[in-house]
Design an enzyme around this catalytic site. Sequence first.
Site, mmCIF file in Angstrom:
data_model
loop_
_atom_site.group_PDB
_atom_site.id
_atom_site.type_symbol
_atom_site.label_atom_id
_atom_site.label_comp_id
_atom_site.label_asym_id
_atom_site.label_seq_id
_atom_site.Cartn_x
_atom_site.Cartn_y
_atom_site.Cartn_z
ATOM 1 N N GLY A 1 51.167 -64.576 30.562
ATOM 2 C CA GLY A 1 50.051 -65.520 30.527
ATOM 3 C C GLY A 1 49.904 -66.231 31.859
ATOM 4 O O GLY A 1 50.634 -65.928 32.810
ATOM 5 N N TYR B 1 59.470 -66.347 34.991
ATOM 6 C CA TYR B 1 58.686 -65.109 34.913
ATOM 7 C C TYR B 1 59.012 -64.233 36.132
ATOM 8 O O TYR B 1 59.225 -63.026 36.014
ATOM 9 C CB TYR B 1 57.204 -65.485 34.857
ATOM 10 N N LYS C 1 61.004 -60.529 36.339
ATOM 11 C CA LYS C 1 60.400 -59.355 37.001
ATOM 12 C C LYS C 1 61.364 -58.783 38.036
ATOM 13 O O LYS C 1 61.495 -57.562 38.169
ATOM 14 C CB LYS C 1 59.089 -59.757 37.693
ATOM 15 N N LYS D 1 35.183 -72.345 31.655
ATOM 16 C CA LYS D 1 34.817 -73.756 31.797
ATOM 17 C C LYS D 1 33.410 -73.901 32.386
ATOM 18 O O LYS D 1 32.640 -74.766 31.964
ATOM 19 C CB LYS D 1 35.837 -74.472 32.689
HETATM 20 P P1 NAD Z 1 48.389 -58.709 28.894
HETATM 21 O O1 NAD Z 1 49.107 -59.849 28.235
HETATM 22 O O2 NAD Z 1 46.920 -58.617 28.707
HETATM 23 O O3 NAD Z 1 49.029 -57.341 28.432
HETATM 24 C C1 NAD Z 1 50.396 -57.210 28.123
HETATM 25 C C2 NAD Z 1 50.491 -56.455 26.809
HETATM 26 O O4 NAD Z 1 51.876 -56.311 26.484
HETATM 27 C C3 NAD Z 1 49.828 -57.188 25.625
HETATM 28 O O5 NAD Z 1 48.842 -56.387 25.033
HETATM 29 C C4 NAD Z 1 50.982 -57.445 24.680
HETATM 30 O O6 NAD Z 1 50.636 -57.345 23.310
HETATM 31 C C5 NAD Z 1 51.965 -56.361 25.083
HETATM 32 N N1 NAD Z 1 53.313 -56.698 24.659
HETATM 33 C C6 NAD Z 1 53.992 -57.846 24.898
HETATM 34 N N2 NAD Z 1 55.184 -57.805 24.289
HETATM 35 C C7 NAD Z 1 55.253 -56.607 23.663
HETATM 36 C C8 NAD Z 1 56.221 -56.007 22.828
HETATM 37 N N3 NAD Z 1 57.374 -56.624 22.533
HETATM 38 N N4 NAD Z 1 55.981 -54.772 22.332
HETATM 39 C C9 NAD Z 1 54.802 -54.148 22.601
HETATM 40 N N5 NAD Z 1 53.842 -54.681 23.375
HETATM 41 C C10 NAD Z 1 54.064 -55.898 23.889
HETATM 42 O O7 NAD Z 1 48.780 -58.786 30.427
HETATM 43 P P2 NAD Z 1 48.124 -58.048 31.678
HETATM 44 O O8 NAD Z 1 47.401 -59.067 32.448
HETATM 45 O O9 NAD Z 1 47.425 -56.818 31.260
HETATM 46 O O10 NAD Z 1 49.428 -57.659 32.498
HETATM 47 C C11 NAD Z 1 50.004 -56.364 32.435
HETATM 48 C C12 NAD Z 1 51.279 -56.364 33.265
HETATM 49 O O11 NAD Z 1 50.980 -56.744 34.617
HETATM 50 C C13 NAD Z 1 52.337 -57.342 32.767
HETATM 51 O O12 NAD Z 1 53.609 -56.774 32.956
HETATM 52 C C14 NAD Z 1 52.174 -58.520 33.695
HETATM 53 O O13 NAD Z 1 53.360 -59.280 33.801
HETATM 54 C C15 NAD Z 1 51.807 -57.831 34.995
HETATM 55 N N6 NAD Z 1 51.067 -58.711 35.924
HETATM 56 C C16 NAD Z 1 49.811 -59.124 35.585
HETATM 57 C C17 NAD Z 1 49.128 -59.961 36.466
HETATM 58 C C18 NAD Z 1 47.739 -60.465 36.139
HETATM 59 O O14 NAD Z 1 47.173 -61.213 36.939
HETATM 60 N N7 NAD Z 1 47.140 -60.098 35.009
HETATM 61 C C19 NAD Z 1 49.720 -60.358 37.669
HETATM 62 C C20 NAD Z 1 50.999 -59.931 37.959
HETATM 63 C C21 NAD Z 1 51.665 -59.067 37.089
#
Ligand code: NAD
Length: 337
Positions: free
Chosen positions: A83, A151, A155, A202
């Site tokens: 999040g 977080y 990672k 917002k």
């Molecule tokens: P997101 O929360 O939309 O997607 C993550 C998904 O993982 C969700 O659908 C969730 O249900 C699933 N998940 C979590 N725990 C789980 C479990 N125990 N079993 C099965 N599924 C599970 O996040 P996102 O923005 O799509 O991010 C994807 C990846 O990229 C993540 O690893 C996140 O840390 C990384 N990331 C995202 C951003 C960003 O800005 N969105 C930036 C840096 C890194």
Amino acid sequence: MTATTKKALVCGAGGFIGSHLVRRLKAEGYWVRGADQKWPEFSPTAADEYLQVDLRDQAACDLALSLQSGPFDEVYQLAADMGGMGFIHSSECAIMRNSALVNINMIDAAAHFGVKRYFFSSSVCIYRDMKPGEPELSEEQAYPALPDNEYGWEKLYAERMSLAYERRFGIEVRIARFQNCYGTEGTWIGGREKAPAAICRKVAEARDGGTVEVWGDGSAIRSYTYVDDMVDGIYRLTHSDLSGPTNIGCPEYVSVDELVRIVADVGGKRIHIRHVDGPVGVQSRNFSNERIYSTGWRARFSLHDGIARTYPWVEAQVSALGTTPDQTATRARFPTW
Ligand code: NAD
């Protein structure tokens, strides 16, 4: 699926980036299985098969990887308890436990199942804080490590674990350190939303000439990458010979106040900003893209162009739900442990 069709497993296929990645892999001709604890919220999955499973469990990881026709060619691990800053600051134990369990079990299972290539989605949250105007940090400069939040530490641990499995099991690992990603069909309400989606919401909720609240003093500097560019970076990195972590992010850096001004401009509204207390995270960011540039990748969307695609989508969600600023002022719908 024919004998030559490439097979990919996308973990986190119900999430924001994962659901866009599934679409890209389908467009590239892959047979795709998605795995997630939830289904995509905003449109049907493009995956050929979809498993709703909790990937913290080893048996669920084994199930997701089981395929009669042989091991997956590629596994994309994007599942994480995830999040924006509000979530990261409130749910540190949940993040460290849940995401670590998924990462520990999935890399181990993938190595034992004979998967050829494993992509892991890390984050620039693994880097230390920076001062505005500091020169770019390259990937090696993650060490000595001093992430700003748990977080980032999780990672970093998961990066190192994937690399250990690469050394010991021969599975080829590709690691992207994402900058902030935004776009359509991302979380926009509920407490897990990240800054671009929160600000689009917002502004969509505000009247012309109204005021939006921004956490902190608005000076924190960030880069935001449009989701199509991020997915292109994931695809190019996974098919490159770049082992070791690789930054992926748009080279355009703006303050949070500048982000609000861009959103207001796209929304066609005059907006005032009120700075309020709230979790902000690090002060500044500036990362080298030389490694990902070596694959031919470039960000194709400026922040303005990406917001021009994202804002109308968020605005439509706001209209459909009929939300008001009071109703959506962040109320945590996530674990506060
Ligand atoms: P997101 O929360 O939309 O997607 C993550 C998904 O993982 C969700 O659908 C969730 O249900 C699933 N998940 C979590 N725990 C789980 C479990 N125990 N079993 C099965 N599924 C599970 O996040 P996102 O923005 O799509 O991010 C994807 C990846 O990229 C993540 O690893 C996140 O840390 C990384 N990331 C995202 C951003 C960003 O800005 N969105 C930036 C840096 C890194």
